[in-house]
Enzyme design. Structure first.
Site, PDB file in Angstrom:
ATOM      1  N   CYS A  91      -2.387   8.858   2.664  1.00 14.69           N
ATOM      2  CA  CYS A  91      -2.078   8.455   1.288  1.00 14.69           C
ATOM      3  C   CYS A  91      -3.248   8.759   0.378  1.00 14.69           C
ATOM      4  O   CYS A  91      -3.089   8.916  -0.821  1.00 14.69           O
ATOM      5  CB  CYS A  91      -1.739   6.979   1.249  1.00 14.69           C
ATOM      6  N   GLU A 134       0.893  -1.170   0.000  1.00 20.42           N
ATOM      7  CA  GLU A 134       0.000   0.000   0.000  1.00 20.42           C
ATOM      8  C   GLU A 134       0.922   1.209   0.000  1.00 20.42           C
ATOM      9  O   GLU A 134       1.518   1.529   1.020  1.00 20.42           O
ATOM     10  CB  GLU A 134      -0.885   0.009   1.248  1.00 20.42           C
TER      11      GLU A 134
HETATM   12  P1  NAD Z   1       8.147   5.131   4.849  1.00 15.63           P
HETATM   13  O1  NAD Z   1       8.180   4.373   3.579  1.00 15.63           O
HETATM   14  O2  NAD Z   1       9.286   6.027   5.138  1.00 15.63           O
HETATM   15  O3  NAD Z   1       8.026   4.161   6.091  1.00 15.63           O
HETATM   16  C1  NAD Z   1       7.045   3.154   6.184  1.00 15.63           C
HETATM   17  C2  NAD Z   1       7.572   2.009   7.021  1.00 15.63           C
HETATM   18  O4  NAD Z   1       8.727   1.470   6.403  1.00 15.63           O
HETATM   19  C3  NAD Z   1       7.994   2.401   8.426  1.00 15.63           C
HETATM   20  O5  NAD Z   1       7.652   1.325   9.276  1.00 15.63           O
HETATM   21  C4  NAD Z   1       9.491   2.534   8.322  1.00 15.63           C
HETATM   22  O6  NAD Z   1      10.128   2.262   9.544  1.00 15.63           O
HETATM   23  C5  NAD Z   1       9.802   1.451   7.320  1.00 15.63           C
HETATM   24  N1  NAD Z   1      11.031   1.681   6.560  1.00 15.63           N
HETATM   25  C6  NAD Z   1      11.583   2.864   6.191  1.00 15.63           C
HETATM   26  N2  NAD Z   1      12.717   2.656   5.511  1.00 15.63           N
HETATM   27  C7  NAD Z   1      12.880   1.310   5.431  1.00 15.63           C
HETATM   28  C8  NAD Z   1      13.865   0.463   4.844  1.00 15.63           C
HETATM   29  N3  NAD Z   1      14.923   0.948   4.197  1.00 15.63           N
HETATM   30  N4  NAD Z   1      13.699  -0.854   4.944  1.00 15.63           N
HETATM   31  C9  NAD Z   1      12.653  -1.357   5.596  1.00 15.63           C
HETATM   32  N5  NAD Z   1      11.691  -0.637   6.182  1.00 15.63           N
HETATM   33  C10 NAD Z   1      11.801   0.695   6.093  1.00 15.63           C
HETATM   34  O7  NAD Z   1       6.767   5.898   4.823  1.00 15.63           O
HETATM   35  P2  NAD Z   1       6.193   6.856   5.941  1.00 15.63           P
HETATM   36  O8  NAD Z   1       6.894   8.160   5.801  1.00 15.63           O
HETATM   37  O9  NAD Z   1       6.162   6.199   7.260  1.00 15.63           O
HETATM   38  O10 NAD Z   1       4.674   6.981   5.461  1.00 15.63           O
HETATM   39  C11 NAD Z   1       4.291   7.884   4.472  1.00 15.63           C
HETATM   40  C12 NAD Z   1       4.073   7.162   3.166  1.00 15.63           C
HETATM   41  O11 NAD Z   1       3.191   6.067   3.362  1.00 15.63           O
HETATM   42  C13 NAD Z   1       3.398   8.032   2.150  1.00 15.63           C
HETATM   43  O12 NAD Z   1       3.994   7.868   0.893  1.00 15.63           O
HETATM   44  C14 NAD Z   1       1.971   7.505   2.126  1.00 15.63           C
HETATM   45  O13 NAD Z   1       1.306   7.740   0.934  1.00 15.63           O
HETATM   46  C15 NAD Z   1       2.178   6.084   2.387  1.00 15.63           C
HETATM   47  N6  NAD Z   1       0.957   5.486   2.926  1.00 15.63           N
HETATM   48  C16 NAD Z   1       0.253   4.672   2.112  1.00 15.63           C
HETATM   49  C17 NAD Z   1      -0.931   4.130   2.557  1.00 15.63           C
HETATM   50  C18 NAD Z   1      -1.720   3.233   1.670  1.00 15.63           C
HETATM   51  O14 NAD Z   1      -2.563   2.520   2.160  1.00 15.63           O
HETATM   52  N7  NAD Z   1      -1.490   3.223   0.381  1.00 15.63           N
HETATM   53  C19 NAD Z   1      -1.390   4.395   3.851  1.00 15.63           C
HETATM   54  C20 NAD Z   1      -0.626   5.247   4.657  1.00 15.63           C
HETATM   55  C21 NAD Z   1       0.556   5.777   4.173  1.00 15.63           C
END
Ligand code: NAD
Length: 461
Positions: free
Chosen positions: A281, A247
């Site tokens: 999102c 997602e």
């Molecule tokens: P992010 O990708 O930075 O982090 C998401 C998760 O991934 C966190 O748990 C983080 O600790 C982990 N993570 C970060 N870097 C990583 C790596 N290198 N390896 C493994 N895990 C890692 O995103 P965010 O800033 O927490 O959230 C915002 C983003 O999430 C936005 O782009 C938003 O659109 C998206 N989002 C999507 C949905 C959906 O359902 N489509 C819902 C909510 C948020």
């Protein structure tokens, strides 16, 4: 407040020490939370793997009742959970309370789905052979959640995983680990056996997650977060061909046609843009308004945005990002546009017009309370501009003509469409995107399928 790791039903310290969790409204430290190391990861996967056979064999009704009790506990403890979400994430208490209800509903929905897993019997076209299908849980699931909905993003994954008979390792985002730890405690109280759900917290997720995906005991990855990280994880999941759900980010167009009820459109726009202070999102990212009603819509939107109370963004990086996107894009700033002098990570509701269609505000996910307004000439122009992005999570359309709305819904490249509605999220609906916004669906009848495998038996009689 739980601050340790939850492994095999016990609270244990992190082998890599701890890290601070900040309150976004003051930038002050709330507490420190355990930082999991690779040995904690191994212990969590071992516990989940050991618990899997008996959990998968647990009668669906029993799995269902545990989830149902967890749903009831969340509702009973709604105020306490909401206060914790507000504390670590910064959203208003009203938004946090709404999130707890929404999050709890995933437990209720999947409690109801747990008892409906089934298969089918088909007759092959030739008539002689029979095709018998049944479904079974995929296995140990790695669940990675973002910070913007600390409760709902967790229950949307934990609910279907447990309902399906999978066991799990949940790793919440580093900015908001406390809510996930509280949910683990609540599930344990609801009777979840040891090892079925394990929670690891860390502010250095890269190495831990990469190592988890190198472990062949992990059979399922469900990730919610940015497209950039999702792409990286898909590459890592390719090692053991791990079944993956993604997602990811969005860039939602919010189309207002000339026949729309403009007051309803502004009301929907406020939900689509300002829920979670723009950090969703599903947030409307680009307002595409028919040129004949653009001025009136803009005036009404500015006045509604002006009335919004200020709220903080998640962290300093988020404020810098949003600020830069507004500055680089130019245009006419009708409201906001500069950070306020408040403590913490505040950024004000902002409305911008006259920005080019290829500006950063139009091309990238803003993830903040900024509404750029563009004008469109007709339906074709709206669809062309709406689809001019690699994202495809959600699109919104406001029109008085439902037939026209459906036609546009078919043409818009999005996994979800809000037709005269600014809110699409619903536990009973299949949530998810197309293109670079993701793979798979969460919620609805589809959600549990992400945690099930189909096996087919060929036979004849
Ligand atoms: P992010 O990708 O930075 O982090 C998401 C998760 O991934 C966190 O748990 C983080 O600790 C982990 N993570 C970060 N870097 C990583 C790596 N290198 N390896 C493994 N895990 C890692 O995103 P965010 O800033 O927490 O959230 C915002 C983003 O999430 C936005 O782009 C938003 O659109 C998206 N989002 C999507 C949905 C959906 O359902 N489509 C819902 C909510 C948020």
């Amino acid at each position: 407040m739980k601050t340790e790791l939850f492994i095999d039903g016990k609270w244990v310290p992190g082998s890599e020490g701890s890290f601070p969790v900040l309150d976004p409204s003051s930038a002050e430290t709330i507490t420190s939370v355990a930082r999991a190391g690779l040995d904690n990861l191994d212990a969590a996967i071992t516990a989940a793997h050991a618990a899997w056979p008996s959990w998968a064999a647990t009668p669906p009704r029993q799995r269902s009742e545990i989830l149902r009790r967890a749903f009831e506990a969340m509702i009973a403890r709604r105020e306490e959970i909401a206060a914790l979400i507000t504390l670590e994430m910064g959203k208003s208490l009203a938004d946090a309370t709404a999130e707890v209800t929404y999050a709890a509903e995933y437990f209720r929905w999947f409690a109801e789905e747990a008892v409906r897993i089934g298969g089918e019997l088909r007759t092959a076209p030739g008539g002689a052979n029979r095709i018998l299908t049944f479904q079974r849980p995929v296995g140990v699931s790695l669940l990675l959640t973002p910070w913007n909905f600390p409760a709902a993003m967790a229950t949307r994954k934990v609910g279907p995983a447990l309902a399906a008979g999978c066991t799990a390792v949940l790793k919440p985002a580093e900015d908001t680990p406390l809510t996930a730890l509280l949910l683990a405690d609540l599930l344990a109280e609801a009777g979840l056996p040891n090892g079925v759900l394990n929670v690891l917290t860390t502010d250095k997720p890269g190495d831990l997650v990469a190592e988890a995906l190198r472990d062949e005991r992990i059979r399922k990855l469900s990730f919610t977060g940015s497209t950039q990280v999702g792409r990286l994880l898909l590459a890592q999941a390719a090692g053991h061909i791990v079944k993956s759900s993604m997602e990811l980010g969005g860039n939602a167009p919010f189309v207002v046609l000339e026949d729309a009820d403009l007051d309803a459109a502004v009301e929907g726009a406020m939900v689509a843009k300002m829920r979670n202070h723009g950090q969703a999102c599903t947030a409307a990212n680009r307002f595409l308004v028919h040129e004949s009603v653009a001025e009136e819509f803009t005036t009404k939107l500015v006045s509604a945005m002006r009335a919004m109370p200020s709220a903080p963004l998640i962290n300093e990086r988020a404020v810098t990002n949003v600020e830069a996107k507004v500055e680089i894009s130019g245009g006419t700033v009708l409201l906001g546009g500069k950070r306020t002098g408040q403590p913490g990570f505040h950024y004000p509701p902002t409305v911008v017009t006259d920005v080019p269609r290829d500006s950063v505000l139009a091309r990238e996910e803003i993830f903040g309370p900024v509404a750029p307004i563009f004008t469109i000439q007709d339906d074709t122009d709206a669809v062309t501009f709406a689809n001019a992005t690699e994202m495809g999570l959600v699109a919104y359309v406001y029109t008085a003509d439902l037939g026209r709305g459906f036609r546009l819904s078919e043409q818009l490249e999005a996994g979800m469409v809000g037709l005269n509605r600014g809110l699409v999220s619903d536990p009973a609906a299949p949530f998810g995107g197309v293109k670079e916004s993701g793979l798979g669906r969460e919620g609805g009848f589809e959600g549990i399928g992400e945690y099930l495998e189909t096996t087919y038996v060929a036979t004849s009689w």
